[in-house]
Design a protein around this motif. Structure first.
Motif, PDB file in Angstrom:
ATOM      1  N   LEU A   4       0.838  -1.208   0.000  1.00 17.81           N
ATOM      2  CA  LEU A   4       0.000   0.000   0.000  1.00 17.81           C
ATOM      3  C   LEU A   4       0.869   1.253   0.000  1.00 17.81           C
ATOM      4  CD1 LEU A   4      -2.879  -1.081   2.417  1.00 17.81           C
ATOM      5  CD2 LEU A   4      -3.075  -0.579  -0.024  1.00 17.81           C
ATOM      6  N   LEU A   5       1.971   1.191   0.743  1.00 16.84           N
ATOM      7  CA  LEU A   5       2.854   2.357   0.802  1.00 16.84           C
ATOM      8  C   LEU A   5       3.550   2.630  -0.531  1.00 16.84           C
ATOM      9  CD1 LEU A   5       4.332   1.830   4.377  1.00 16.84           C
ATOM     10  CD2 LEU A   5       2.838   3.711   3.657  1.00 16.84           C
ATOM     11  N   GLU A   6       3.599   1.599  -1.380  1.00 18.35           N
ATOM     12  CA  GLU A   6       4.186   1.789  -2.716  1.00 18.35           C
ATOM     13  C   GLU A   6       3.215   2.467  -3.678  1.00 18.35           C
ATOM     14  OE1 GLU A   6       5.109  -2.152  -4.114  1.00 18.35           O
ATOM     15  OE2 GLU A   6       6.652  -2.396  -2.583  1.00 18.35           O
ATOM     16  N   ALA A   7       1.937   2.539  -3.281  1.00 19.31           N
ATOM     17  CA  ALA A   7       0.916   3.034  -4.214  1.00 19.31           C
ATOM     18  C   ALA A   7       1.236   4.434  -4.764  1.00 19.31           C
ATOM     19  CB  ALA A   7      -0.472   2.989  -3.583  1.00 19.31           C
ATOM     20  N   PRO A   8       1.605   5.405  -3.912  1.00 17.27           N
ATOM     21  CA  PRO A   8       1.872   6.741  -4.470  1.00 17.27           C
ATOM     22  C   PRO A   8       2.969   6.740  -5.545  1.00 17.27           C
ATOM     23  CG  PRO A   8       1.590   6.873  -2.093  1.00 17.27           C
ATOM     24  CD  PRO A   8       1.644   5.408  -2.435  1.00 17.27           C
ATOM     25  N   ALA A  55       4.378   6.711 -11.418  1.00 17.79           N
ATOM     26  CA  ALA A  55       4.874   6.010 -12.608  1.00 17.79           C
ATOM     27  C   ALA A  55       3.785   5.960 -13.673  1.00 17.79           C
ATOM     28  CB  ALA A  55       5.339   4.601 -12.233  1.00 17.79           C
ATOM     29  N   ALA A  56       2.548   5.775 -13.257  1.00 20.29           N
ATOM     30  CA  ALA A  56       1.442   5.745 -14.221  1.00 20.29           C
ATOM     31  C   ALA A  56       1.259   7.129 -14.854  1.00 20.29           C
ATOM     32  CB  ALA A  56       0.152   5.292 -13.541  1.00 20.29           C
ATOM     33  N   PRO A  61       3.450   0.074 -14.114  1.00 21.50           N
ATOM     34  CA  PRO A  61       4.415  -0.683 -13.308  1.00 21.50           C
ATOM     35  C   PRO A  61       3.802  -2.012 -12.861  1.00 21.50           C
ATOM     36  CG  PRO A  61       3.485   1.165 -12.060  1.00 21.50           C
ATOM     37  CD  PRO A  61       2.973   1.293 -13.462  1.00 21.50           C
ATOM     38  N   LYS A  62       4.644  -2.970 -12.542  1.00 24.60           N
ATOM     39  CA  LYS A  62       4.162  -4.256 -12.005  1.00 24.60           C
ATOM     40  C   LYS A  62       3.738  -4.002 -10.566  1.00 24.60           C
ATOM     41  CE  LYS A  62       3.855  -8.832 -11.615  1.00 24.60           C
ATOM     42  NZ  LYS A  62       2.457  -9.175 -11.891  1.00 24.60           N
ATOM     43  N   VAL A  63       2.482  -4.307 -10.240  1.00 24.39           N
ATOM     44  CA  VAL A  63       1.995  -3.987  -8.890  1.00 24.39           C
ATOM     45  C   VAL A  63       1.269  -5.161  -8.244  1.00 24.39           C
ATOM     46  CG1 VAL A  63       1.784  -1.488  -9.183  1.00 24.39           C
ATOM     47  CG2 VAL A  63      -0.105  -2.953  -9.900  1.00 24.39           C
ATOM     48  N   HIS A  64       1.189  -5.118  -6.923  1.00 25.39           N
ATOM     49  CA  HIS A  64       0.421  -6.103  -6.155  1.00 25.39           C
ATOM     50  C   HIS A  64      -1.069  -5.956  -6.520  1.00 25.39           C
ATOM     51  CE1 HIS A  64      -1.554  -7.749  -2.517  1.00 25.39           C
ATOM     52  NE2 HIS A  64      -0.496  -8.549  -2.481  1.00 25.39           N
ATOM     53  N   PRO A  65      -1.802  -7.091  -6.591  1.00 20.56           N
ATOM     54  CA  PRO A  65      -3.225  -7.007  -6.970  1.00 20.56           C
ATOM     55  C   PRO A  65      -4.035  -6.034  -6.099  1.00 20.56           C
ATOM     56  CG  PRO A  65      -2.526  -9.303  -6.808  1.00 20.56           C
ATOM     57  CD  PRO A  65      -1.351  -8.478  -6.405  1.00 20.56           C
ATOM     58  N   LEU A  66      -3.597  -5.818  -4.877  1.00 25.31           N
ATOM     59  CA  LEU A  66      -4.343  -4.907  -3.998  1.00 25.31           C
ATOM     60  C   LEU A  66      -4.222  -3.452  -4.437  1.00 25.31           C
ATOM     61  CD1 LEU A  66      -6.091  -5.013  -1.394  1.00 25.31           C
ATOM     62  CD2 LEU A  66      -4.000  -4.640  -0.093  1.00 25.31           C
ATOM     63  N   ALA A 117      -3.441  -2.634  -7.808  1.00 23.09           N
ATOM     64  CA  ALA A 117      -3.651  -2.507  -9.266  1.00 23.09           C
ATOM     65  C   ALA A 117      -4.840  -1.607  -9.605  1.00 23.09           C
ATOM     66  CB  ALA A 117      -3.795  -3.886  -9.901  1.00 23.09           C
ATOM     67  N   PRO A 118      -5.997  -1.745  -8.931  1.00 23.47           N
ATOM     68  CA  PRO A 118      -7.115  -0.874  -9.317  1.00 23.47           C
ATOM     69  C   PRO A 118      -6.806   0.619  -9.137  1.00 23.47           C
ATOM     70  CG  PRO A 118      -7.926  -2.757  -8.086  1.00 23.47           C
ATOM     71  CD  PRO A 118      -6.424  -2.771  -7.959  1.00 23.47           C
ATOM     72  N   LEU A 119      -6.014   0.977  -8.153  1.00 22.79           N
ATOM     73  CA  LEU A 119      -5.648   2.396  -7.990  1.00 22.79           C
ATOM     74  C   LEU A 119      -4.787   2.853  -9.158  1.00 22.79           C
ATOM     75  CD1 LEU A 119      -5.720   1.268  -4.787  1.00 22.79           C
ATOM     76  CD2 LEU A 119      -4.909   3.565  -4.387  1.00 22.79           C
ATOM     77  N   VAL A 120      -3.798   2.030  -9.487  1.00 24.57           N
ATOM     78  CA  VAL A 120      -2.832   2.422 -10.507  1.00 24.57           C
ATOM     79  C   VAL A 120      -3.477   2.437 -11.893  1.00 24.57           C
ATOM     80  CG1 VAL A 120      -0.643   1.743 -11.590  1.00 24.57           C
ATOM     81  CG2 VAL A 120      -0.930   1.568  -9.099  1.00 24.57           C
ATOM     82  N   TYR A 121      -4.326   1.444 -12.176  1.00 24.97           N
ATOM     83  CA  TYR A 121      -4.958   1.367 -13.499  1.00 24.97           C
ATOM     84  C   TYR A 121      -6.058   2.418 -13.670  1.00 24.97           C
ATOM     85  CZ  TYR A 121      -2.210  -2.645 -14.927  1.00 24.97           C
ATOM     86  OH  TYR A 121      -1.154  -3.445 -15.302  1.00 24.97           O
ATOM     87  N   ALA A 122      -6.452   3.073 -12.576  1.00 25.91           N
ATOM     88  CA  ALA A 122      -7.409   4.175 -12.711  1.00 25.91           C
ATOM     89  C   ALA A 122      -6.768   5.322 -13.499  1.00 25.91           C
ATOM     90  CB  ALA A 122      -7.850   4.676 -11.332  1.00 25.91           C
ATOM     91  N   VAL A 123      -5.465   5.518 -13.316  1.00 27.56           N
ATOM     92  CA  VAL A 123      -4.789   6.674 -13.919  1.00 27.56           C
ATOM     93  C   VAL A 123      -4.864   6.660 -15.450  1.00 27.56           C
ATOM     94  CG1 VAL A 123      -2.549   7.826 -14.197  1.00 27.56           C
ATOM     95  CG2 VAL A 123      -3.327   7.116 -11.918  1.00 27.56           C
TER      96      VAL A 123
END
Ligand code: F6R
Length: 364
Positions: free
Chosen positions: A192-196, A201-202, A321-326, A328-334
């Motif tokens: 989760l801390l990697e999300a920002p 990156a997105a 970026p390669k992300v944890h499934p938890l 992914a929805p945040l990152v793919y929103a961008v």
């Protein structure tokens, strides 16, 4: 107020790394590698059913949460559009948790559903961005998003902040139910801390996505496909595009394509595929190939491994970026937000004030 940005929506898309970090700060204790929710005065481990109610983009955040609550905390989740909820006379368990998600905290249908659940003895939790709103005041458990004021009518940063809170809540529930030990909890906190950083990156793909706008802008219809917790992102991508560019768009679960929508495919219907690599990737690739075999033009949004494997015959690819499934929805929103934004700009529509829409819907 827009600073260097052309529109509030653009500014709000770019604020996401900051506001998601800000939101996560109040739900995680990085030093202890723990998830930490606000004071809860009921036994959350006793919750054995969650009812989620929301509208629009907030509803899609709830759909993602359903995948997470069921997968990580093994708690069954019911989810409804607020406008449908009361009228279907839902069966609610004694002491169940009813979770309302709303940027404004004032959406009439969601608020009415909250009050209905109150009369039915439910514990009321609300994920809300406006701390002074009716829903914030009426909840037993207030879970604020710290997105700051959202001005653009199309919701962007409020959505990713909702996802951040819901991911923390899913992890917390899993810990309380004894399904995650401390080591596993620590791993989730780290992801989760990697999300920002992953959101940043997105966002680095902004110019590249802007250069793809001309591929989508002439289309009359666009389809979005996703699977699992990324299926709601397909719905969200389609909603964003509809709202601000006025192009007709639909989101489908990838596997549903062949049950009807594939009849729409020809070389004029772009298909946006959201597919992080992982156990379900192969299945999505075969759905994508079914589209391509009918002349469909695919934009694949995936990570490096996914693009290496399946990017070749696509009209365009966007590498996440390669992300944890938890997360992914945040990152793919961008990328879906940016795509909708740039297509709308290319079409010259009013991005911040799309026709027929209001920021807060206070009538049923
Ligand atoms: C879409 C959008 C709307 C809202 C919906 C719910 O971009 O902004 O679909 O998500 O009207 O609003 P809130 O979250 O304020 O209850």
């Amino acid at each position: 107020e827009k600073g260097n940005y052309r529109h509030f929506m653009q500014k709000e898309i770019f604020e996401q790394p900051t506001v998601v970090a800000q939101t996560l700060r109040s739900y995680l204790r990085p030093g202890e590698q723990r998830v930490a929710l606000p004071q809860i005065d009921f036994d959350i481990s006793a919750i054995n059913r969650v009812t989620i109610v929301a509208c629009g983009t907030s509803y899609y955040a709830g759909m993602v949460a359903k995948y997470w609550f069921e997968q990580f905390a093994r708690v069954p989740v019911d989810i409804d559009f607020a406008s449908e909820f009361r009228y279907r006379e839902p069966v609610l368990p004694d002491g169940g948790l009813a979770l309302f998600i709303s940027q404004s905290g004032e959406t009439a249908d969601t608020l009415a559903a909250l009050r209905h659940c109150r009369t039915q003895g439910q514990i009321i939790a609300a994920v809300v961005n406006v701390p002074t709103s009716s829903m914030a005041r009426e909840a037993d458990l207030l879970l604020p998003t710290h997105a700051g004021p959202e001005i653009g009518v199309a919701s962007t940063k409020a959505f990713t902040c909702q996802l951040a809170v819901l991911a923390a809540l899913a992890a917390h529930l899993a810990v309380k139910k004894g399904l995650l030990n401390h080591r596993e909890e620590a791993i989730i906190v780290d992801h989760l801390l990697e999300a920002p950083a992953c959101l940043n990156a997105a966002l680095d793909h902004d110019e590249e996505i802007a250069s793809m706008a001309h591929l989508i802008a002439p289309a009359r219809d666009v389809l979005y496909l996703g699977r699992g917790a990324d299926f709601p992102l397909a719905l969200e991508g389609a909603l964003k595009l509809k709202e601000i560019s006025y192009i007709h768009a639909e989101g489908y679960a990838s596997g549903e394509m062949k049950h009807g929508p594939i009849a729409l495919i020809d070389d004029k219907v772009p298909v946006i595929v959201l597919a992080p690599s992982g156990p379900l990737f192969e299945k999505t690739v075969s759905n994508m190939q079914e589209v391509q075999a009918r002349g469909g033009k695919v934009v694949l949004i995936s990570d490096k491994a996914g693009i290496e494997q399946a990017g070749e015959d696509c009209m365009a690819v966007i590498e996440m970026p390669k992300v944890h499934p938890l997360i992914a929805p945040l990152v793919y929103a961008v990328p879906v937000q940016l795509l909708a934004y740039h297509v709308a700009v290319a079409k010259g529509t009013d991005v911040d004030q799309p026709r027929n829409l209001a920021k807060s819907v206070t009538v049923e």
